[in-house]
Each structure stands twice: as structure tokens, then as C-alpha cells.
Design a protein around this motif. Structure first.
Motif, PDB file in Angstrom:
ATOM      1  N   ASP A 108       2.018  17.595 -10.010  1.00 34.85           N
ATOM      2  CA  ASP A 108       2.641  18.235  -8.853  1.00 34.85           C
ATOM      3  C   ASP A 108       1.604  18.957  -8.003  1.00 34.85           C
ATOM      4  OD1 ASP A 108       5.074  17.284  -9.661  1.00 34.85           O
ATOM      5  OD2 ASP A 108       5.778  19.197 -10.502  1.00 34.85           O
ATOM      6  N   GLU A 109       0.652  19.626  -8.664  1.00 35.82           N
ATOM      7  CA  GLU A 109      -0.391  20.341  -7.918  1.00 35.82           C
ATOM      8  C   GLU A 109      -1.284  19.363  -7.155  1.00 35.82           C
ATOM      9  OE1 GLU A 109       0.959  22.858 -11.297  1.00 35.82           O
ATOM     10  OE2 GLU A 109       0.389  20.757 -11.041  1.00 35.82           O
ATOM     11  N   ARG A 160      -0.447  16.396  -6.084  1.00 35.85           N
ATOM     12  CA  ARG A 160       0.336  15.826  -4.979  1.00 35.85           C
ATOM     13  C   ARG A 160       0.366  16.779  -3.790  1.00 35.85           C
ATOM     14  NH1 ARG A 160       6.054  14.209  -6.865  1.00 35.85           N
ATOM     15  NH2 ARG A 160       6.157  16.473  -7.152  1.00 35.85           N
ATOM     16  N   GLU A 161       0.527  18.065  -4.057  1.00 42.86           N
ATOM     17  CA  GLU A 161       0.521  19.037  -2.969  1.00 42.86           C
ATOM     18  C   GLU A 161      -0.840  19.103  -2.289  1.00 42.86           C
ATOM     19  OE1 GLU A 161       3.090  20.615  -1.492  1.00 42.86           O
ATOM     20  OE2 GLU A 161       4.125  19.170  -2.799  1.00 42.86           O
TER      21      GLU A 161
END
Length: 408
Positions: free
Chosen positions: A339-340, A342-343
Motif C-alpha cells: 500500500d505504501e 502504491r501511494e
């Protein structure tokens, strides 16, 4: 032909799998029918005519292996397990692009199974409208089962590989690189890569995990002349590792394979920019310094040369006049940290948005119709929609970067 007809008769969603390299997952579907072309491995090289007939399940490494037996090549891709079919239908960037153009610029004809389950051929002299569309328009118009390519002399030895600097030198490296490639000969293709140095056998252990910037080159000409052209790059700043050397083209084509294995978690956003302005460079370096995953690596591809000299409207592919293509890619072993990463990709891509001029369709994720339209521009997109209405009015082939048919 039977599979397409069966799917239509039973109202099934159709997915088409070539090399299975679809990052958005369009090669497969749930509750539908996947037409798997991967067993279709035929490659027939005619060294006298300098042509090759290639079936739709062939990977670019398999194509290269056959053509290099005769000192010939199709400019195609940068990872050997990429499918020839998907790569070609989207355009086909690769290490020979400045010298010989895109993969589609070598295409002489295709065999296609239409949405009606019929067999047609397309070339410059037969179904020319369809031939225009498959050169960049993806799998929207049918299942291409065989490609006929023009072959080009190459190798078997090329001067190629990366030269590394510490990431702290990236601002200076990119500004030097911008000037160095401005008048580069067509024999030179380059990409700039930012990442943490991977723990590979040919990289010194003291560099493993360190943030680095690399300029990767491929010189498709006489090695001695390539050494002369590359000399200023080798001497710039304080390189920590120089792996640019004469090697078999097949070895160079496989260089990025360890960075894109099956099974990792990937996320990408892409964009084209006209040039590496100071602002673009500053944004790039700022985000490159924030790379956390040892799997994340993003290339900036040089575009131009022979690819830019083909008429802009000659093929469906758009982006011939762009300067560079950013493929901002994050990767992790699995869900931890994904998730990190992707951000980080999204933030980077957004920061570059004032400089976006388009996007390479093969680098799109599942991003919606507006982004697909951006890949072609308004005029080509409308032309492609009209072509879609002719060949696939019911949008049977919609698991792709979809171009819906016109409604009139």
C-alpha cells in the motif's frame, strides 16, 4: 474460431491470453472463457527474405533466440517473458527503437479471428483499416493468431549494459544525460533507472541495497564506434559500477528479467513527457530518494530516432514525438508494504502531471476510458471507435485497454 463462437453462443465473457504479461489482469477472467494462446509457439524465420512468421503464444525471448541464429532481430521489448502479441498490439518499445523503430513498424501482416469467429488477414494491401488499428490499438479488434515481421540485421554482439552512480549524483547525471542524448546517433538506445542496487552476483556486495541511478545503454552498431560515443558517459562524475560492455544481444535482452519475475506484487502509473526539464528532473530525484522497497525500480525510456520518423497518422500508436516515457513501477514480495509503495507511485505520477503529454497504452493499469483516450488522442480515439464498431460492434473483446464501439 470455435472458441470465440462458443463464447458468443453462451454469453460468456472472453479473455485472451498471449504471454500473460497483463499487469491489470486482463488475460484472465472469472466465470468466462479464457482463450489461451500460449501453446502456439511457432516461429518460422526466412533469413533470405528477412522475415519471420510468429504465432501468438511466443515470448520475446523465444523470438530473439530464433532470429539471432541468423544475426537478425525484431525490435521488441525489454523483458524476455513478455508476450510478442500483447507487446506488438500496443506498439512495442524496446532496445532497438531508435535504430529500427517500434515493433509495429516491422509488422507486415497479421492473421486475425474476428468477434464473429471469422478468419481474416490484414496488411497494407488487405483490410488496411484493420491493419492500421492493430498497430497500437491493442486486442480490441480480434484475436491475432500470427504475426509476420520484417527482420533487421543485429549482433549477435552489442555494446550494452548499465553504468551506476550514487543516487545523490542523480540531479547532475540527469542534466548531463539530457545534453548527451540530444544529438545521439540512431544506434544508441538508453533508459535511466532509479532503484536500490539489487543483490545480484555481478553487483559488489557493498552496493547492495544502496540507492543508485543507472543509465542503461544499448548500442546497435559497431562496438568500436559505440565505445567512442559512450566514453563521455563513462567519464562523467564518479560512477560506482560500469557494466556496459560487449555482450550477446540475447544476454542484454534478459538483463531486466530478475527485476520483473512472476509472483511479485506490482503497481505502475505511466506518462510521456516532452523533455527532461529542470522541473521534471527535480521531481524525479525527489521521489527517487523516497524509494523504500528493494524491488521497486522505475525506468525512464528515451523515445525518438526511427520511431519518430514514421508518420504520426500511419498507425494507431500515438506518442512518436514524445521525448521520454516514464514507467513508474513499484514492487513488493507480497502484500507487506504494498500500500505504501502504491501511494508512492501515485504521488510521483501526480507530481509530474503538469508535464504529461500522453501515455503508452501497454503501461496502463485499469485506469478507465479517459486514460485510454489520452493514449491515442481525440482524433485517433474516434477513428478507433469507428473501427471497433465495424469489427466488434458488441464489444466482445473488452478485457483490454478497451475502446468501445461508436453507437452510430
Amino acid at each position: 474460431m470455435a472458441a470465440v463462437r462458443f463464447a458468443r453462443e453462451h454469453g460468456l465473457t472472453v479473455a485472451v491470453r498471449g504471454g500473460g504479461h497483463s499487469f491489470p489482469g486482463y488475460s484472465v477472467c472469472d466465470g468466462g472463457l479464457m482463450i489461451d494462446l500460449s501453446p502456439m509457439k511457432g516461429v518460422r524465420v526466412d533469413p533470405d527474405a528477412r522475415t519471420a512468421r510468429v504465432q501468438a503464444g511466443v515470448l520475446i525471448g523465444e523470438l530473439d533466440r530464433e532470429t539471432q541464429e541468423f544475426g537478425l532481430a525484431v525490435p521488441a521489448g525489454i523483458v524476455t517473458h513478455t508476450g510478442v502479441a500483447g507487446l506488438t498490439l500496443g506498439g512495442g518499445l524496446g532496445w532497438l527503437m531508435p535504430k529500427y523503430g517500434l515493433t509495429i513498424d516491422q509488422l507486415l501482416s497479421v492473421d486475425v479471428v474476428t468477434a464473429g469467429g471469422e478468419f481474416v488477414k490484414a496488411s497494407a494491401g488487405e483490410n488496411a483499416d484493420l491493419f492500421w488499428g492493430v498497430r497500437g490499438g491493442g486486442g480490441n479488434f480480434g484475436v491475432v493468431t500470427e504475426f509476420e515481421f520484417r527482420l533487421n540485421p543485429l549482433g549477435p554482439t552489442v555494446l550494452a549494459g548499465p553504468i551506476f552512480w550514487p543516487m545523490a549524483e542523480s540531479p547532475r547525471v540527469l542534466r548531463f544525460y539530457r545534453e548527451w542524448i540530444a544529438d545521439a546517433p540512431d544506434e544508441l538506445m538508453t533508459a535511466v533507472v532509479h532503484r536500490k542496487a539489487p543483490p545480484l552476483p555481478f553487483i559488489p556486495t557493498e552496493l547492495h541495497g544502496e540507492l543508485v541511478v543507472a543509465v542503461v545503454s544499448c548500442w546497435a552498431g559497431a562496438v568500436d564506434e559505440g565505445e567512442r560515443v559512450l566514453r563521455p558517459l563513462r567519464r562523467f562524475g564518479s560512477p560506482v559500477l560500469d557494466l556496459c560492455r560487449p555482450k550477446p544481444f540475447l544476454a542484454h535482452q534478459a538483463m531486466f528479467d530478475p527485476s520483473y519475475p512472476h509472483g511479485w506484487w506490482y503497481y505502475m502509473r505511466a506518462c510521456d513527457v516532452v523533455e527532461l526539464t529542470d522541473d521534471v528532473i527535480d521531481i524525479t530525484v525527489d521521489h527517487a530518494m523516497r524509494i523504500r522497497s528493494p524491488r521497486t525500480a522505475f525506468p525512464i525510456w528515451q523515445v525518438g530516432g526511427a520511431a519518430a520518423r514514421v508518420g504520426r497518422d500511419d498507425t494507431a500508436f500515438e506518442g512518436r514525438v514524445t521525448g521520454h516515457t516514464f514507467n513508474i513501477t513499484a514492487a513488493t514480495d507480497g502484500p507487506d508494504g504494498f500500500d505504501e509503495e502504491r501511494e508512492w507511485v501515485r504521488d510521483f505520477w501526480t507530481a509530474l502531471s503538469p508535464f504529461h503529454t500522453g501515455v503508452y497504452v501497454n503501461f496502463l493499469m485499469d485506469e478507465g476510458e479517459d486514460r485510454v483516450r489520452q493514449a491515442y488522442g481525440p482524433a485517433k480515439y474516434d477513428r478507433l471507435r469507428a473501427l471497433k464498431r465495424r469489427y466488434d460492434p458488441d464489444n466482445v473483446f473488452r478485457l483490454n485497454q478497451n475502446i468501445p464501439p461508436t453507437t452510430r
